[in-house]
Design an enzyme around this catalytic site. Structure first.
Site, PDB file in Angstrom:
ATOM      1  N   CYS A   2     -87.349 -67.968  49.897  1.00  0.00           N
ATOM      2  CA  CYS A   2     -86.434 -67.150  50.678  1.00  0.00           C
ATOM      3  C   CYS A   2     -85.618 -68.032  51.619  1.00  0.00           C
ATOM      4  CB  CYS A   2     -87.213 -66.120  51.493  1.00  0.00           C
ATOM      5  SG  CYS A   2     -88.346 -65.118  50.516  1.00  0.00           S
ATOM      6  N   ARG A  27     -81.156 -69.061  47.727  1.00  0.00           N
ATOM      7  CA  ARG A  27     -82.610 -69.167  47.816  1.00  0.00           C
ATOM      8  C   ARG A  27     -83.305 -67.835  47.545  1.00  0.00           C
ATOM      9  NH1 ARG A  27     -84.457 -73.819  50.353  1.00  0.00           N
ATOM     10  NH2 ARG A  27     -86.416 -72.756  50.754  1.00  0.00           N
ATOM     11  N   TRP A  74     -86.441 -63.506  48.323  1.00  0.00           N
ATOM     12  CA  TRP A  74     -86.853 -63.578  46.925  1.00  0.00           C
ATOM     13  C   TRP A  74     -88.234 -62.944  46.890  1.00  0.00           C
ATOM     14  CZ3 TRP A  74     -90.784 -65.700  43.919  1.00  0.00           C
ATOM     15  CH2 TRP A  74     -90.532 -65.761  42.539  1.00  0.00           C
ATOM     16  N   ASN A 100     -90.794 -67.348  54.955  1.00  0.00           N
ATOM     17  CA  ASN A 100     -90.632 -67.920  53.616  1.00  0.00           C
ATOM     18  C   ASN A 100     -91.969 -68.513  53.218  1.00  0.00           C
ATOM     19  OD1 ASN A 100     -89.728 -69.172  51.248  1.00  0.00           O
ATOM     20  ND2 ASN A 100     -88.994 -70.974  52.342  1.00  0.00           N
ATOM     21  N   GLY A 101     -92.563 -68.028  52.126  1.00  0.00           N
ATOM     22  CA  GLY A 101     -93.857 -68.530  51.685  1.00  0.00           C
ATOM     23  C   GLY A 101     -94.759 -67.400  51.211  1.00  0.00           C
ATOM     24  N   GLU A 489     -83.791 -78.770  27.788  1.00  0.00           N
ATOM     25  CA  GLU A 489     -82.965 -78.466  28.951  1.00  0.00           C
ATOM     26  C   GLU A 489     -81.813 -77.532  28.597  1.00  0.00           C
ATOM     27  OE1 GLU A 489     -81.298 -78.578  32.833  1.00  0.00           O
ATOM     28  OE2 GLU A 489     -83.315 -78.725  31.978  1.00  0.00           O
ATOM     29  N   LYS A 493     -81.197 -73.849  30.284  1.00  0.00           N
ATOM     30  CA  LYS A 493     -79.953 -73.465  30.950  1.00  0.00           C
ATOM     31  C   LYS A 493     -79.437 -72.137  30.404  1.00  0.00           C
ATOM     32  CE  LYS A 493     -79.570 -76.350  33.996  1.00  0.00           C
ATOM     33  NZ  LYS A 493     -81.016 -76.174  34.048  1.00  0.00           N
ATOM     34  N   GLU A 496     -81.651 -69.280  31.671  1.00  0.00           N
ATOM     35  CA  GLU A 496     -81.578 -69.057  33.115  1.00  0.00           C
ATOM     36  C   GLU A 496     -80.399 -68.179  33.519  1.00  0.00           C
ATOM     37  OE1 GLU A 496     -83.161 -72.732  35.723  1.00  0.00           O
ATOM     38  OE2 GLU A 496     -81.547 -73.247  34.357  1.00  0.00           O
ATOM     39  N   HIS A 512     -92.147 -76.019  11.187  1.00  0.00           N
ATOM     40  CA  HIS A 512     -93.538 -75.635  11.406  1.00  0.00           C
ATOM     41  C   HIS A 512     -93.630 -74.287  12.118  1.00  0.00           C
ATOM     42  CE1 HIS A 512     -95.064 -79.536  10.010  1.00  0.00           C
ATOM     43  NE2 HIS A 512     -94.005 -80.053  10.620  1.00  0.00           N
ATOM     44  N   LYS A 611     -83.322 -71.022  44.050  1.00  0.00           N
ATOM     45  CA  LYS A 611     -83.090 -72.446  43.857  1.00  0.00           C
ATOM     46  C   LYS A 611     -84.334 -73.295  44.042  1.00  0.00           C
ATOM     47  CE  LYS A 611     -80.633 -76.128  43.204  1.00  0.00           C
ATOM     48  NZ  LYS A 611     -80.205 -76.432  41.825  1.00  0.00           N
TER      49      LYS A 611
END
Length: 616
Positions: A2, A27, A74, A100-101, A489, A493, A496, A512, A611
Site C-alpha cells: 500500500c 502501490r 492494496w 502498509n504490511g 518474462e 508481461k 500482467e 512434452h 509495484k
C-alpha cells in the site's frame, strides 16, 4: 504494498496528501482515504476505488488542517470496500492509523481487545493497530519521560507480529505525527518547516530532496519544530539526512500515455547510465565500485545462488547462464518465496545474490536474512538507493536507472541483466576467459543501448501484430538458451497487463505436453535469433505451424529465411547470444503493452497487482 503519506507543517494538508497519494497509487488502488486533524477532532474521508473516487467525496480543504495522514490500499485482509479502507480510527475516535504490511497475530489481538470491550468496524488486520494503540493510550499510567501517546505506540508495536509501515496521529496531540517501520519501507522527508512521511520517495520529492530512511523497528516522532528517532524499545538513535537521488521530472509522464511506455523508451538512456563509469570499452575493463572490497571473495566463490521474485527471478536465470558460461561457477536460481521456507544448502564460499527493483520485496528480504544466518556472503542488486536490501546485504550494485513507476517492470529488468552481464564478464576475466575475450564482450555490451533504440522504432509495427492477435486468450512464448528466461518474462508481461493467459517455456519442452494446446491460430511467440540453437528452434516453429498455430517470431536482422516461416516477424540487431536478452526483451515488452492498451486496460495499474510486494 500500500501507499502511505502523512504531512505536518504550515500548509493545508489535504491537497498535499492527495497529490502524494496520486504519486503512490501504483502501490495499490483498491481504496483510499485521508484523516485530518482539526480543533482536536479527527476528520476521516475514505472510499473504495481510486484516488479520483476519494476526491469526489472530499469537502473543501480547511486552512487549519495542517496535520493529516493518507492511504491508497492494496487489499490483503477484507474486501476493498469503504469500511475496510484506511485510515482506521480507534473506537474512542482519538487515534488514527494508516498501515502498509500484514499483522500476523491480528486475530489473537482482535479477540483480546473485543473481550476488553473494544468495538471493531472493519475486517482488516490494520484496525487492530489503531484499537490497540487507543486501548493502551486510554489505560496509560505512570508514563515518564515521554507522552502517553508515544508510550502507547511503543507498547503496541512490541505486541505486533508481522510487518508494518505506519503513520499515526492522536486527537489529543495536534502537533505530533508518529511513524514506525518493520519490514515495510518508510521515509521522512524533511523540508523547510514541514515534514512528509511516506512509503516511497515519489510522494516526497516535490517538496524536498532531504530524507531520513527508517530501519526496521525504528520510529520517528515529528513535531513542528523538529523530529527525533528511536527504536520501539525506546532507545534514542541518530539518523543522517540523505539526498533523494531522483527528480520530480523523472516520475512525471513527460508526454507519454503511460509510465510503462515511457520506461520502455527510457531503456537506452537508462542502460547508458547503468553502465556509465562501469565499463571502459576502450581499455576493455569493468569497474564495479560497489563490490570492490568483495571481488576477491566473489572470484573465489564455489557456489552462487540467485534469489528473486517475478521479473527479477527471470533476470536471475539469465545471470545463472552468464556466470556458468563465463566464470564457470555453479549457479542456482531460486524463487525467494520458496528459498525462505526450505532448508537450503549453503556451503563454504557460497555467495547469495538477491535481486529486487525496490529492494523491499518481502520474500527476498526473508531469503537474505536466512542466507546471512547460514553464513553466506550476501550481495544485493537493487534500484532504490537506501532500500532495506541495499542496507542489509554485505555488498551490492545499484541499477541507477531512476524510478520505475509502471507496475510491470521493464527498464529494471534490462538493467538487472546489464549488471549481471558486467559481473559475469569481470568474474569470467578473473577465472576463465581471456582478457581479449572480456574486452570483446565489453565492446559489444557498450553497443546495446543504441541497438535498443533501433528496436524501439518498430513500436508501431509491433502494435499491428498485437492488434491482429489480441482476440486470442491463450499464447505461448518459446525460447532456447539465454532466451528461455526472456520467453518467461514475455509471458509474464502479457499476463500482467493484458490479462491474456500466456505460458513461457524452453522451446523443446513444448513437445512434452503444451503442444496439445495448439490449434485455431493460437499465437506462439518464438525468440529465434542467431545462435547455436537456431536450427532447433526453426524445427519448433514448423511443429507449431503444422498444427494450426500462428508464429510470431523475434529474429536477427538480415535473416531472410525465417521471414518465410513467420506469420509475423520482428527483428533485432545482431549481438552475441549471451547479451541478446537485453534486446529480445524489448519487442516482448512492446507487444504486451500494445495488447493491453488495445484491450482497453489500465496499463500502469493492472488489476490485483501493485509495484512493490512488501507483504507475503
Amino acid at each position: 504494498m500500500c501507499g502511505i503519506v502523512a504531512y505536518l507543517g504550515k500548509k493545508v494538508a489535504q491537497p498535499i496528501l492527495i497529490e502524494g497519494l496520486k504519486r503512490l497509487e501504483y502501490r495499490g488502488y483498491d481504496s483510499a482515504g485521508v484523516a485530518l486533524l482539526e480543533d482536536g477532532t479527527i476528520r476521516v474521508k475514505k472510499t473504495s476505488g481510486r484516488i479520483s473516487a476519494l476526491e469526489g467525496v472530499l469537502s473543501d480543504p480547511c486552512s487549519t488542517e495542517t496535520l493529516g495522514i493518507g492511504h491508497t490500499r492494496w487489499a490483503t485482509h477484507g474486501e476493498p470496500n469503504t469500511a475496510n479502507a484506511h485510515p482506521h480510527v480507534d473506537w474512542t475516535n482519538k487515534v488514527a492509523v494508516v498501515h502498509n504490511g500484514i499483522i500476523e497475530n491480528y486475530a489473537a489481538l482482535r479477540q483480546w481487545l473485543k473481550n476488553e470491550g473494544v468495538v471493531f468496524a472493519s475486517e482488516t488486520d490494520s484496525e487492530v493497530i489503531s484499537n490497540l494503540i487507543g486501548y493502551l493510550y486510554a489505560n496509560a499510567k505512570d508514563v515518564e519521560g515521554q507522552s502517553a501517546f508515544e508510550w502507547a505506540v511503543q507498547q503496541a508495536l512490541r505486541k505486533l507480529h508481522g510487518t508494518f509501515g505506519l503513520a499515526i496521529l492522536c486527537s489529543d496531540f495536534p502537533g505530533v505525527l508518529i511513524g514506525a517501520k518493520r519490514g515495510s519501507p518508510l521515509i521522512l522527508g524533511v523540508g523547510n518547516t514541514e515534514y512528509i512521511l511516506a512509503s516511497d520517495a515519489a510522494a516526497i520529492v516535490e517538496h524536498t530532496t532531504q530524507a531520513v530512511y527508517l530501519a526496521d523497528n525504528e520510529m520517528v516522532i515529528v513535531e513542528p519544530d523538529g523530529f527525533h528517532t528511536k527504536t520501539i524499545e525506546n532507545v534514542t538513535i541518530t539518523k543522517d539526512l540523505k539526498e533523494i537521488e531522483f527528480s520530480l521530472d523523472q516520475i512525471e509522464l513527460g508526454g507519454f500515455q503511460h509510465h510503462m511506455l515511457k520506461e520502455i523508451f527510457e531503456q537506452p538512456a537508462a542502460l547508458t547510465t547503468c553502465m556509465g563509469g562501469r565499463i571502459d570499452a576502450h581499455d576493455g575493463k569493468i569497474k564495479l565500485g560497489g563490490i570492490r572490497d568483495y571481488l576477491r571473495e566473489l572470484t573465489r566463490a564455489r557456489h552462487v545462488i540467485f534469489t528473486a521474485c517475478g521479473t527479477a527471478f527471470h533476470a536471475g536465470l539469465v545471470g545463472e547462464f552468464l556466470l556458468e558460461q563465463l566464470a564457470r561457477i555453479p549457479v542456482e536460481t531460486e524463487y525467494a518465496s520458496e528459498f525462505r521456507y526450505r532448508n537450503p544448502i549453503i556451503k563454504d564460499r557460497t555467495v547469495v545474490i538477491a535481486i529486487s527493483q525496490s529492494g523491499e520485496t518481502a520474500d527476498t528480504l526473508a531469503a537474505v536474512e536466512q542466507a546471512e544466518e547460514r553464513g553466506a556472503t550476501v550481495m544485493g542488486i537493487v534500484n532504490v538507493v537506501g532500500s532495506t536490501i541495499a542496507r542489509t546485504t554485505d555488498t551490492g550494485i545499484y541499477l541507477h536507472v531512476g524510478p520505475e513507476i509502471g507496475v510491470a517492470s521493464t527498464k529494471a529488468f534490462t538493467a538487472q541483466v546489464a549488471v549481471l552481464s558486467m559481473l559475469a564478464i569481470e568474474l569470467g576475466r578473473r577465472r576463465h576467459i581471456s582478457s581479449d575475450q572480456a574486452a570483446q564482450y565489453i565492446d559489444e555490451l557498450s553497443k546495446i543501448p543504441e541497438k535498443i533504440e533501433l528496436i524501439l522504432q518498430q513500436s508501431d509495427h509491433i502494435r499491428d501484430i498485437a492488434s491482429a492477435n489480441i482476440e486470442k486468450d491463450n499464447w505461448l512464448f518459446l525460447g532456447r538458451g539465454f532466451n528461455y528466461p526472456v520467453a518467461l518474462e514475455g509471458a509474464l508481461k502479457l499476463k500482467e497487463i493484458s490479462y491474456i493467459h500466456a505460458e513461457g517455456l524452453p522451446a523443446a519442452e513444448m513437445k512434452h505436453g503444451p503442444i496439445a494446446l495448439i490449434a485455431d491460430g493460437m499465437p506462439a511467440v518464438f525468440i529465434a535469433t542467431a545462435g547455436p540453437q537456431y536450427d532447433k528452434i526453426m524445427g519448433n516453429i514448423e511443429e507449431v505451424k503444422a498444427r494450426g498455430g500462428k508464429a510470431i517470431v523475434v529474429a536477427t536482422e538480415g535473416d531472410e529465411y525465417i521471414g518465410e516461416k513467420a506469420d509475423h516477424l520482428i527483428t533485432i540487431p545482431d549481438a552475441p547470444e549471451l547479451l541478446q536478452p537485453m534486446l529480445t526483451a524489448i519487442p516482448l515488452q512492446l507487444l504486451a503493452y500494445h495488447a493491453a492498451v488495445l484491450r482497453g486496460h489500465d496499463v500502469d495499474k493492472p488489476r490485483n497487482l501493485a509495484k512493490s510486494v512488501t507483504v507475503e
